[in-house]
Design a protein around this motif. Structure first.
Motif, short mmCIF file in Angstrom:
data_model
loop_
_atom_site.label_atom_id
_atom_site.label_comp_id
_atom_site.label_asym_id
_atom_site.label_seq_id
_atom_site.Cartn_x
_atom_site.Cartn_y
_atom_site.Cartn_z
N PRO A 1 43.84 39.30 49.46
CA PRO A 1 44.78 40.42 49.35
C PRO A 1 45.34 40.89 50.68
N GLU A 2 44.74 40.51 51.80
CA GLU A 2 45.32 40.94 53.07
C GLU A 2 46.61 40.16 53.38
N PHE B 1 44.99 32.07 47.00
CA PHE B 1 43.62 31.80 47.46
C PHE B 1 43.25 32.62 48.69
N ASN C 1 34.81 29.55 44.32
CA ASN C 1 34.72 30.96 43.94
C ASN C 1 36.07 31.67 43.87
N TYR C 2 36.99 31.09 43.14
CA TYR C 2 38.25 31.77 42.86
C TYR C 2 38.69 31.36 41.46
N GLN C 3 39.74 32.01 40.95
CA GLN C 3 40.22 31.68 39.63
C GLN C 3 41.58 31.00 39.70
N TYR D 1 43.94 33.28 42.25
CA TYR D 1 43.66 34.57 42.89
C TYR D 1 42.17 34.68 43.14
N THR D 2 41.82 35.62 44.01
CA THR D 2 40.41 35.88 44.30
C THR D 2 40.02 37.21 43.64
N ASN D 3 38.73 37.48 43.63
CA ASN D 3 38.25 38.68 42.94
C ASN D 3 38.55 39.96 43.69
N HIS D 4 38.93 39.87 44.97
CA HIS D 4 39.27 41.13 45.64
C HIS D 4 40.78 41.35 45.69
N ALA D 5 41.56 40.48 45.03
CA ALA D 5 42.99 40.73 44.90
C ALA D 5 43.24 41.52 43.60
N GLU D 6 44.36 42.24 43.58
CA GLU D 6 44.73 42.99 42.38
C GLU D 6 45.48 42.05 41.44
N ALA D 7 44.74 41.19 40.79
CA ALA D 7 45.38 40.19 39.93
C ALA D 7 44.38 39.75 38.87
N ASP D 8 44.89 39.20 37.79
CA ASP D 8 44.02 38.65 36.76
C ASP D 8 44.74 37.52 36.02
N TYR E 1 48.86 40.86 48.21
CA TYR E 1 47.97 41.92 47.75
C TYR E 1 47.67 41.87 46.26
#
Lengths: 253, 464
Positions: B334-335, B331, B405-407, B367-374, B338
């Motif tokens: 990415p900082e 949650f 607002n996260y997945q 994960y959030t939309n600005h992380a490199e994840a799906d 990542y």
């Protein structure tokens, strides 16, 4: 085709009543989710086009040509990993800022959604300017790889009493183009988030309209300049008719 | 604190103190890089692990990573340490401890007896010497059972939190999402709402709604509105039907202060919730959430790497015999973590550390939309956690939380995982699903439309 969920879907945008294939989600709903996620990711990674934005801003004979600046984060990958660099100017950008005496500096930062900035920043800025007659407005600034607090350093170097940062908010699956406006009186590096006022959720999917956002920004800006502060001590008691703002977005750092 | 050196790979590496050694030994992650604590080369990272492996486990009782005088979490950890329980592993090095944890001698009973003798720092140190496989293998041996109206953590079971959030807390919207989750067999861990606002009457209205719904349909589960602990104390005083008290906690006193809590206020809330006596099968009344990076983001990490700081949060949770603890692993953004690889690793670490310390551990695989994840990364994480014996997972409609607002995971994902691994819901909840005619003879959830389902009345109340 009726599936019994129609009325329930009116009560929420949540993804309820999805189709099932065995235990999995049916393909139509899987692809709809993937499209929403793709749009959000594209918004995060899209590069702001400063030329197009400058052009959109020049429709209005506003106070000068936009100044293009870069944060100390050289690219998106670094920007996402190092929020501290997105809050500082690159050295050459810091040196390029002419000092003046201004009441308000508008700074347009890409933040986490260049899509939001490309769509909403120019009309919001123009509408806000029209509501701020009589005040000394600095030439607009476009800042790339920017976090909210980058406006502190830019505002200070410009010699502005108030910095207004228009910035792309973190995209959600339902809204990928939400713009936020952060007002900071007496901008200088080190200001805390509690010293800012925010107008968020500026977007076209049930969010705040350009005119509505401009009303609130202008109201807050005049209050800030009169009272000499922003933040928790400046309570927004203007009561415009607001749409049901149904997305809460975190500030992009 | 003493510095440590390691001669490894043909180079001498010096680590300024124990904190620096632990940080350098951590798998690479963006939060430790942001804090300037990460090893600056892969070789240095392994050299740190070699030095750590040779360290006596008992060093963590002598060298407090955050000073005892300055931090109540350190005091809690050291004051509560059970020397007798620690005795079987007292003479081991960290590396020897890791090997012993994986041995067949370290069975469930041995690990349960050991838990009060372990500190978060010992457990975090061991985790840094473990591959993902090891984290799963050891966690799977730790069974931590907790109970309120359902029994959670039993072998062969996987529970889920039904998270029906709504951006404006609209009760009809929330009820619609609850219905969706129940029809998909979710909610045996808790039906838990993150309110959009902490406003007290709002929280009480949501609690009343959940409680009425639970009683009317005789659903064996517990509800929770995840508001601040001080708000929970106040609404309990006003007589609201509070099953579980929720709070986010972190691993240092200063980070907890950033959340507006300390041990005293948690104690007060715990006692108030116990006094209500609402649990029928057990009296585990607390629900905690944690997540790597919380201490650093509050500027309160005291030079600790984010995983060690996270493990210390479990000492706070352990003090209050919770029903549920989960890390909200991706949650924070990415900082701190990542990409999918870092999120998956952190999820397994957190689950392992929590379980070994004796916590009923769940995970919000997210994960959030600005992380490199799906969702593919979430599929991997949930499956690995299922194998590792996670107590519960968080699930939301279609994996999309429209308020935060996260997945996260979808209700469907929990069904798929149960099917894949042969896991079943909590026994009391499973019996209810059966009574309601919602299960097939094979024990799978029927595909039911809301207006024909046994819960049609709930749908009607929600506005359908």
């Amino acid at each position: 085709m009726s599936d019994g969920w129609e009325r329930l879907r009116r009560a929420t945008r949540a993804r309820i009543g999805l189709g099932r294939s065995g235990e999995a989600v049916a393909i139509r709903d899987v692809l709809a989710f993937q499209m929403a996620h793709a749009q959000a990711r594209d918004a995060v990674h899209a590069a702001l086009d400063p030329g197009a934005l400058s052009e959109a801003l020049s429709d209005d004979p506003g106070p000068g040509v936009p100044l293009l600046l870069h944060s100390a984060a050289p690219d998106r990958g670094t920007y996402l990993r190092r929020p501290d660099l997105g809050r500082r100017l690159a050295a050459e950008s810091a040196a390029a800022i002419p000092r003046g005496e201004w009441d308000i500096a508008f700074i347009i930062g890409d933040g986490l959604s260049a899509t939001a900035v490309q769509r909403h920043a120019a009309p919001v800025l123009q509408a806000a300017r029209r509501r701020l007659h009589g005040l000394r407005l600095a030439p607009p600034v476009i800042a790339l790889q920017a976090r909210v607090a980058l406006g502190d350093e830019i505002g200070a170097r410009l010699g502005a009493r108030l910095a207004v940062m228009l910035i792309g908010e973190r995209p959600g699956l339902s809204v990928a183009d939400s713009l936020g406006a952060y007002l900071t009186f007496g901008p200088r590096p080190g200001r805390a988030d509690s010293e800012r006022n925010c107008v968020s959720n500026i977007h076209g999917a049930g969010g705040l309209s350009h005119a509505g956002a401009a009303d609130r920004i202008a109201w807050l800006a005049r209050q800030a300049l009169t009272l000499g502060l922003t933040g928790v001590a400046l309570k927004e008691d203007m009561q415009p008719a607001l749409p049901d703002v149904s997305a809460t977005l975190s500030p992009p750092g | 604190m003493t510095s440590r050196t390691s001669l490894a790979g043909g180079e001498r590496h010096r680590f300024e103190d124990l904190r620096a050694l632990l940080a350098a030994a951590s798998p690479r992650r963006s939060g430790d890089e942001l804090a300037g604590l990460a090893a600056d080369s892969d070789a240095r990272r392994v050299a740190a692990r070699m030095a750590l492996a040779d360290l006596p486990l008992a060093v963590f009782l002598k060298e407090a990573l955050v000073p005892y005088e300055a931090d109540e979490v350190t005091r809690l950890i050291l004051d509560r340490h059970d020397a007798a329980a620690f005795a079987p592993v007292r003479a081991m090095t960290v590396g020897g401890f890791r090997d012993w944890l994986l041995s067949h001698a370290a069975d469930g009973a041995a690990l349960a007896a050991l838990a009060p003798g372990l500190t978060p720092e010992m457990v975090a140190a061991a985790s840094k010497l473990m591959r993902n496989q090891d984290l799963m293998a050891v966690a799977r041996k730790c069974r931590v059972v907790s109970a309120f109206r359902t029994t959670l953590g039993l072998p062969g079971r996987l529970a889920s939190r039904l998270q029906p959030n709504h951006p404006t807390d609209d009760p009809r919207g929330i009820a619609a999402a609850v219905l969706d989750g129940l029809l998909l067999g979710s909610g045996d861990a808790v039906i838990g709402i993150n309110p959009a606002t902490d406003n007290l009457p709002n929280c009480m209205r949501l609690l009343d709604m959940l409680d009425e719904l639970r009683q009317r349909h005789a659903i064996p589960t517990q509800s929770c509105v995840l508001t601040h602990v001080t708000s929970a104390i106040e609404i309990m005083r006003r007589g609201a039907p509070v099953d579980l008290v929720f709070q986010s906690v972190a691993g240092t006193e200063a980070a907890n202060a950033g959340f507006g809590v300390n041990l005293a206020v948690l104690r007060e809330a715990h006692e108030a919730a116990l006094a209500l006596g609402r649990g029928t099968l057990g009296d585990n009344v607390m629900y905690f959430e944690t997540g790597q990076g919380a201490a650093l983001s509050a500027g309160a990490h005291h030079g600790l790497d984010q995983q060690t700081a996270e493990a210390r949060a479990y000492a706070v949770a352990r003090e209050f015999r919770p029903l549920l603890v989960n890390t909200v692993v991706g949650f924070i953004g990415p900082e701190y973590l990542y990409d999918g690889k870092q999120i998956i690793r952190a999820g397994l670490e957190d689950h392992f550390c929590g379980k070994l310390l004796g916590l009923p551990m769940g995970v919000d695989a997210c994960y959030t939309n600005h992380a490199e994840a799906d969702q593919d990364d979430m599929d991997q994480l949930m499956t690995l956690l299922g194998v590792a014996g996670v107590n519960f997972l968080i699930a939301v409609p279609g994996a999309d939380d429209i308020m935060l607002n996260y997945q996260s995971l979808a209700f469907h994902d929990v069904l798929a995982l149960r099917d894949l691994l042969g896991l079943r819901p909590a026994p009391e909840f499973e019996a209810w699903l059966e009574r309601m005619g919602m299960l097939t003879p094979e024990g799978r959830l029927r595909a039911l439309a809301p207006d024909t389902a046994p819960l049609a009345r709930l749908a009607a109340e929600a506005g359908a």
